[in-house]
Design a protein around this motif. Sequence first.
Motif, PDB file in Angstrom:
ATOM      1  N   ASN A   1      38.567  59.951  46.351  1.00 28.63           N
ATOM      2  CA  ASN A   1      38.795  59.421  45.285  1.00 28.63           C
ATOM      3  C   ASN A   1      39.853  59.527  44.730  1.00 28.63           C
ATOM      4  O   ASN A   1      40.831  58.245  44.015  1.00 28.63           O
ATOM      5  CB  ASN A   1      37.922  60.857  44.833  1.00 28.63           C
ATOM      6  CG  ASN A   1      38.024  59.801  43.438  1.00 28.63           C
ATOM      7  OD1 ASN A   1      37.091  59.944  43.150  1.00 28.63           O
ATOM      8  ND2 ASN A   1      38.404  60.763  42.127  1.00 28.63           N
ATOM      9  N   ALA A   2      41.128  60.242  45.581  1.00 24.86           N
ATOM     10  CA  ALA A   2      42.860  60.230  45.484  1.00 24.86           C
ATOM     11  C   ALA A   2      43.241  58.440  45.772  1.00 24.86           C
ATOM     12  O   ALA A   2      44.097  58.335  45.138  1.00 24.86           O
ATOM     13  CB  ALA A   2      43.220  61.124  45.919  1.00 24.86           C
ATOM     14  N   VAL A   3      42.458  58.266  46.528  1.00 26.80           N
ATOM     15  CA  VAL A   3      43.113  56.536  47.216  1.00 26.80           C
ATOM     16  C   VAL A   3      42.691  55.868  46.639  1.00 26.80           C
ATOM     17  O   VAL A   3      43.092  54.828  46.416  1.00 26.80           O
ATOM     18  CB  VAL A   3      42.635  56.761  49.100  1.00 26.80           C
ATOM     19  CG1 VAL A   3      42.881  55.215  49.683  1.00 26.80           C
ATOM     20  CG2 VAL A   3      43.136  57.616  49.468  1.00 26.80           C
ATOM     21  N   GLN A   4      41.224  55.733  46.040  1.00 31.38           N
ATOM     22  CA  GLN A   4      40.818  54.951  45.296  1.00 31.38           C
ATOM     23  C   GLN A   4      40.854  55.263  43.792  1.00 31.38           C
ATOM     24  O   GLN A   4      41.608  53.826  43.490  1.00 31.38           O
ATOM     25  CB  GLN A   4      39.046  55.578  44.641  1.00 31.38           C
ATOM     26  CG  GLN A   4      38.310  55.752  45.859  1.00 31.38           C
ATOM     27  CD  GLN A   4      36.868  55.780  45.279  1.00 31.38           C
ATOM     28  OE1 GLN A   4      36.943  57.664  44.690  1.00 31.38           O
ATOM     29  NE2 GLN A   4      35.546  54.874  45.503  1.00 31.38           N
ATOM     30  N   ILE A   5      41.891  56.070  43.484  1.00 33.59           N
ATOM     31  CA  ILE A   5      42.803  55.931  42.811  1.00 33.59           C
ATOM     32  C   ILE A   5      43.816  55.460  43.046  1.00 33.59           C
ATOM     33  O   ILE A   5      44.394  54.428  41.893  1.00 33.59           O
ATOM     34  CB  ILE A   5      42.798  57.419  41.689  1.00 33.59           C
ATOM     35  CG1 ILE A   5      41.979  58.436  41.297  1.00 33.59           C
ATOM     36  CG2 ILE A   5      44.468  57.521  40.518  1.00 33.59           C
ATOM     37  CD1 ILE A   5      42.054  59.343  40.919  1.00 33.59           C
ATOM     38  N   ALA A   6      44.647  55.768  43.907  1.00 37.66           N
ATOM     39  CA  ALA A   6      45.943  54.516  44.288  1.00 37.66           C
ATOM     40  C   ALA A   6      45.570  53.007  44.356  1.00 37.66           C
ATOM     41  O   ALA A   6      46.379  52.293  43.470  1.00 37.66           O
ATOM     42  CB  ALA A   6      46.145  55.035  45.598  1.00 37.66           C
ATOM     43  N   GLU A   7      44.432  52.616  44.665  1.00 41.22           N
ATOM     44  CA  GLU A   7      44.189  51.542  44.898  1.00 41.22           C
ATOM     45  C   GLU A   7      44.076  51.174  43.286  1.00 41.22           C
ATOM     46  O   GLU A   7      44.132  49.701  43.009  1.00 41.22           O
ATOM     47  CB  GLU A   7      42.973  51.047  44.966  1.00 41.22           C
ATOM     48  CG  GLU A   7      42.722  51.588  46.813  1.00 41.22           C
ATOM     49  CD  GLU A   7      41.274  51.746  47.494  1.00 41.22           C
ATOM     50  OE1 GLU A   7      41.199  51.310  49.194  1.00 41.22           O
ATOM     51  OE2 GLU A   7      40.088  52.033  47.054  1.00 41.22           O
ATOM     52  N   LEU A   8      43.566  51.578  42.363  1.00 40.68           N
ATOM     53  CA  LEU A   8      43.653  51.151  41.357  1.00 40.68           C
ATOM     54  C   LEU A   8      44.825  50.934  40.787  1.00 40.68           C
ATOM     55  O   LEU A   8      45.131  49.579  39.650  1.00 40.68           O
ATOM     56  CB  LEU A   8      42.759  52.147  40.011  1.00 40.68           C
ATOM     57  CG  LEU A   8      41.316  52.702  40.301  1.00 40.68           C
ATOM     58  CD1 LEU A   8      41.136  53.458  39.115  1.00 40.68           C
ATOM     59  CD2 LEU A   8      40.377  51.594  40.049  1.00 40.68           C
ATOM     60  N   LEU A   9      46.179  51.366  41.059  1.00 38.54           N
ATOM     61  CA  LEU A   9      47.005  51.488  40.562  1.00 38.54           C
ATOM     62  C   LEU A   9      47.799  49.797  42.087  1.00 38.54           C
ATOM     63  O   LEU A   9      48.627  49.540  40.968  1.00 38.54           O
ATOM     64  CB  LEU A   9      47.978  52.424  40.977  1.00 38.54           C
ATOM     65  CG  LEU A   9      47.426  53.940  40.361  1.00 38.54           C
ATOM     66  CD1 LEU A   9      48.976  55.089  41.180  1.00 38.54           C
ATOM     67  CD2 LEU A   9      47.920  53.546  39.064  1.00 38.54           C
TER      68      LEU A   9
END
Length: 332
Positions: free
Chosen positions: A318-326
């Motif tokens: 989930n944390a990496v997916q948030i970074a991908e949104l960035l």
Amino acid sequence: MKIGIVGATGAVGQELLRVLERRNFPLTELRLYASARSAGRRVTFRGKEHVVEALPEGPLPVDVVLASAGGSLSKQYAPVWAKQSIVIDNSSAWRYEDWVPLVVPEVNAHAVRGHKNLIANPNCTTAILLMGLYPLHKAFKAKRVIVSTYQSSSGAGASGMEELLEGTRAWLEERPVVNRTFAHPLPFNVIPHIDSFQDNGYTKEEMKVLWETQKIMGDYGVKVSCTAVRVPTLRVHSEAVTVEFERPVTPEAAREVLAQAPGVELVDDPANRRYPLPLSATGKFDVEVGRLRKSLVFDNGLDFFVAGDQLLKGAALNAVQIAELLLEPVAG
Ligand code: A2P
């Protein structure tokens, strides 16, 4: 994007490295931080050795900090790191601040917009619950949710997994079973006590499921009651979920919705013994959902079971997916 992992030697930190590799995350530099105890440890990432550094006092020379070293450290340092970097914090320290987005990308990716350099990663039980609940909420509108959890030892970090393994060995060899991380010995036991008890008799872990479900779904009308239980598995949190919906629902219609839902694997063929299981969900990005059936208690009700790797969807993924949104220009 330069990435720094704080808590790189921990259970979630190690998974963050693997998830960044598995998703081929476009990072240009990787810095690994842990306590002074781990300084100098070598970790291989994409075939190259990286040295773990003792966490320094000030800001970190990276674009994004993925923090997973506990709530007190995040409480103290996230504002310092956020001066210079975007912080994606896995602890509960900042989740309930109105100005901090709390994000499960499949549910509320839009909440990342307008962040103030601090984004919170949700509680693992909540993230896994929402993978099954949110698509059904969108289709049928959830009113009341009752959840009972079966949470693995790794929810308490690397020391929790070690305590379960060592305790099991000790039990089988008829030595005393020592518990430091858990309130009671976990091998051959289940413990209905995760995090601290609140004045209302619920634990904080149980209250997090209510608070975070409402914040992430953006619906403060939905009622949630949770009983959180630690079980002697190594990875994956499983959850038995009962939902009363506003609109009529059938298991068939719910299956159709879940079959289309991103990040969900519908595993629902009881006749062939196929349903969500900790062992089959281990290491999987998708959350398994199954055992769908019409509730015998609520008119517009459904019962189902979910199993999700809480080190992945409940934390590192989930944390990496948030970074991908960035990385997407609109969210940056
Ligand atoms: P270390 O391994 O050096 O203790 P887990 O959740 O699996 O217990 O992992 C916790 C992570 O947080 C580990 O990487 C741990 O590093 C790190 N950590 C704990 N305390 C600190 C601290 N004071 N400064 C930096 N990192 C810390």
